[in-house]
Design a protein around this motif. Structure first.
Motif, PDB file in Angstrom:
ATOM      1  N   TYR A  28       0.822  -1.212   0.000  1.00 24.35           N
ATOM      2  CA  TYR A  28       0.000   0.000   0.000  1.00 24.35           C
ATOM      3  C   TYR A  28       0.859   1.266   0.000  1.00 24.35           C
ATOM      4  O   TYR A  28       0.423   2.305  -0.503  1.00 24.35           O
ATOM      5  CB  TYR A  28      -0.953   0.020   1.191  1.00 24.35           C
ATOM      6  N   GLU A  32       0.282   4.567  -2.248  1.00 27.75           N
ATOM      7  CA  GLU A  32       0.080   5.894  -1.666  1.00 27.75           C
ATOM      8  C   GLU A  32       1.070   6.924  -2.212  1.00 27.75           C
ATOM      9  O   GLU A  32       0.732   8.096  -2.365  1.00 27.75           O
ATOM     10  CB  GLU A  32       0.201   5.818  -0.144  1.00 27.75           C
ATOM     11  N   LEU A  44      -0.493  12.827   2.143  1.00 25.42           N
ATOM     12  CA  LEU A  44      -0.381  11.447   1.662  1.00 25.42           C
ATOM     13  C   LEU A  44       1.079  10.995   1.605  1.00 25.42           C
ATOM     14  O   LEU A  44       1.395   9.862   1.959  1.00 25.42           O
ATOM     15  CB  LEU A  44      -1.021  11.319   0.273  1.00 25.42           C
ATOM     16  N   ALA A  48       2.883   8.038   3.573  1.00 25.62           N
ATOM     17  CA  ALA A  48       3.668   6.992   2.914  1.00 25.62           C
ATOM     18  C   ALA A  48       5.029   6.830   3.587  1.00 25.62           C
ATOM     19  O   ALA A  48       5.535   5.704   3.750  1.00 25.62           O
ATOM     20  CB  ALA A  48       3.845   7.318   1.433  1.00 25.62           C
ATOM     21  N   THR A 124      -7.788   7.663  -0.979  1.00 21.04           N
ATOM     22  CA  THR A 124      -6.553   6.948  -0.630  1.00 21.04           C
ATOM     23  C   THR A 124      -6.432   6.770   0.883  1.00 21.04           C
ATOM     24  O   THR A 124      -6.023   5.707   1.363  1.00 21.04           O
ATOM     25  CB  THR A 124      -5.330   7.708  -1.166  1.00 21.04           C
ATOM     26  N   GLY A 128      -6.316   3.478   3.228  1.00 24.94           N
ATOM     27  CA  GLY A 128      -5.188   3.311   4.138  1.00 24.94           C
ATOM     28  C   GLY A 128      -5.621   2.945   5.542  1.00 24.94           C
ATOM     29  O   GLY A 128      -4.944   2.169   6.234  1.00 24.94           O
ATOM     30  N   PHE A 163      -3.952   8.277   9.069  1.00 24.71           N
ATOM     31  CA  PHE A 163      -4.781   8.162   7.870  1.00 24.71           C
ATOM     32  C   PHE A 163      -6.164   8.774   8.103  1.00 24.71           C
ATOM     33  O   PHE A 163      -6.761   9.364   7.199  1.00 24.71           O
ATOM     34  CB  PHE A 163      -4.916   6.696   7.453  1.00 24.71           C
TER      35      PHE A 163
END
Length: 315
Positions: A28, A32, A44, A48, A124, A128, A163
């Motif tokens: 993931y 991201e 984001l 990540a 996204t 997450g 998230f």
């Protein structure tokens, strides 16, 4: 000189759960990064980066578990069990370096906020949350006595909260056009990373500096040992942690004249195990009276003795 051995130390977390969580997070994370670039979202991208530290924590835990399983030998009389502590230090330092970068970038974007695609950020981030919830569930099923495994679990849990903050920021940007919401979410993520990184450095640093395990007071232990029958004095008392869940104690104990040193040593070792869960003890037991005979060339730490007792157990 005598020692009570019984480490009570397990090998580490279940590798299957860690590998499963690692695969989820690493996969993931790549998604991201792409989404963050497309949406022009620092929230984001910072999420990540947090996922990268989560993946690193799990990978290091797996490597440390393998290294720590090597048998003791040669110069490494305790084996390689502190490998997990060293990896926790590395992970903590990495978190703090990322915090510095995202704090700087966040402040810069607050002053000059870029355009952010709210719907991409929201979608996204919601995905997450689900991925991190599943990874946290996997890690919760592993053996969390390991500092690395517990640290990885806390990282994934904090990342799930991050998230949620990012999803909120995506909705705010999408519905109101308030672009700074993305940067505020990134700063929230940085704060969570700071908390997790500092906690790892603090806990692993205590182990490396051979501090007494949290919750164990050496003075309390010394007073309790000195109050036992036939014990005249306790000194050179050291309490430390070899690795997570492996408390260790050594001490020099003076016993009353005529007392059975072996019986006293066994009784004290059993007491330490029952009261403080210390399974690895090394107790040097000698006959002697406090202050009358010198048994240690360079005694360390305070001396513990019961003031109600007189030398050699005499009334």
């Amino acid at each position: 000189m005598s020692g009570g051995h019984g480490h009570g130390h397990t090998a580490g977390a279940d590798r299957r759960y860690l590998i499963g969580a690692l695969a989820l997070i690493a996969g993931y994370m790549a998604v991201e990064v792409v989404a963050g670039v497309i949406a022009n979202s620092i929230a984001l991208i910072s999420d990540a980066a947090h996922l990268l530290t989560d993946a690193s924590a799990i990978a290091l835990a797996l490597v440390a578990m393998r290294i720590a399983a090597r048998p003791a030998g040669g110069a490494y009389t305790f084996g390689y069990q502190r490998a997990e502590i060293l990896s926790a230090q590395i992970n903590g330092v990495t978190l703090l370096l990322l915090v510095a970068y995202f704090a700087y970038e966040g402040v810069r974007r607050l002053l000059d906020p870029p355009d952010v695609h709210g719907p991409v950020v929201l979608g996204t981030a919601v995905a997450g949350v689900a991925v991190n919830a599943l990874a946290a569930w996997l890690l919760s099923r592993a053996n969390r006595r390991s500092l690395n495994v517990e640290g990885a679990f806390q990282h994934v849990l904090n990342d799930m909260y991050a998230f949620i903050a990012t999803a909120v920021s995506g909705a705010v940007v999408w519905l109101t056009g308030f672009r700074q919401a993305d940067t505020i979410a990134a700063l929230v993520v940085a704060a969570l990373m700071l908390k997790a990184g500092w906690g790892l450095l603090r806990d692993s640093g205590r182990v490396l500096l051979q501090a007494a395990p949290a919750g164990l007071d050496p003075d309390e232990i010394g007073r309790l040992l000195a109050a036992q029958r036939d014990v005249e004095e306790v000194h050179d008392l050291h309490v430390w942690t070899v690795t997570s869940g492996y408390p260790t104690l050594s001490a020099h104990v003076l016993v009353a004249r005529g007392a059975d040193c072996h019986r006293v040593r066994t009784r004290l070792a059993d007491l330490l195990h029952e009261r403080f869960a210390i399974g690895h003890t090394t107790l040097q037991v000698d006959h002697g009276a406090p202050g009358l005979e010198r048994h240690c060339v360079d005694p360390h730490g305070p001396r513990h003795s019961d003031p109600l007792k007189s030398p050699y157990g005499e009334p």
